[in-house]
Motif scaffolding. Structure first.
Motif, PDB file in Angstrom:
ATOM      1  N   ASP A   1       0.819  -1.213   0.000  1.00  0.00           N
ATOM      2  CA  ASP A   1       0.000   0.000   0.000  1.00  0.00           C
ATOM      3  C   ASP A   1       0.851   1.260   0.000  1.00  0.00           C
ATOM      4  OD1 ASP A   1      -2.228  -1.564  -0.160  1.00  0.00           O
ATOM      5  OD2 ASP A   1      -3.034  -1.028   1.807  1.00  0.00           O
TER       6      ASP A   1
ATOM      7  N   ILE B   1       3.292   1.558  -2.066  1.00  0.00           N
ATOM      8  CA  ILE B   1       3.490   1.740  -3.509  1.00  0.00           C
ATOM      9  C   ILE B   1       2.280   2.438  -4.101  1.00  0.00           C
ATOM     10  CG2 ILE B   1       3.743   0.526  -5.712  1.00  0.00           C
ATOM     11  CD1 ILE B   1       5.182  -1.711  -4.071  1.00  0.00           C
ATOM     12  N   GLU B   2       1.118   1.944  -3.720  1.00  0.00           N
ATOM     13  CA  GLU B   2      -0.155   2.520  -4.190  1.00  0.00           C
ATOM     14  C   GLU B   2      -1.211   2.184  -3.154  1.00  0.00           C
ATOM     15  OE1 GLU B   2      -2.782   4.574  -6.446  1.00  0.00           O
ATOM     16  OE2 GLU B   2      -0.679   4.335  -6.993  1.00  0.00           O
TER      17      GLU B   2
ATOM     18  N   LEU C   1      -3.439  -1.167  -2.962  1.00  0.00           N
ATOM     19  CA  LEU C   1      -2.874  -2.176  -3.859  1.00  0.00           C
ATOM     20  C   LEU C   1      -3.049  -3.592  -3.322  1.00  0.00           C
ATOM     21  CD1 LEU C   1      -1.331  -2.855  -6.439  1.00  0.00           C
ATOM     22  CD2 LEU C   1       0.805  -2.431  -5.193  1.00  0.00           C
TER      23      LEU C   1
END
Length: 51
Positions: free
Chosen positions: A20, A22-23, A26
């Motif tokens: 998460d 990272i994005e 996710l």
């Protein structure tokens, strides 16, 4: 096996934090995609077990 791993990804705070970061979201998205793939192959993710 993939469905069970997807569950673990969401349940493990360390894994969730890594992905998460990272994005946001996710990890949940990944689990949802794994579950959808299982359904497309006739597997119920809610009753899948690791054998």
């Amino acid at each position: 096996m993939q469905v069970c791993l997807g569950r673990k990804y969401v349940a493990d705070p360390g894994f969730t934090a890594s992905y998460d970061a990272i994005e946001p979201g996710l990890t949940g998205w990944l689990r949802d995609i794994i579950d959808a793939n299982a359904r497309d192959r006739g597997i119920d993710p809610d009753s899948a077990t690791w054998t």
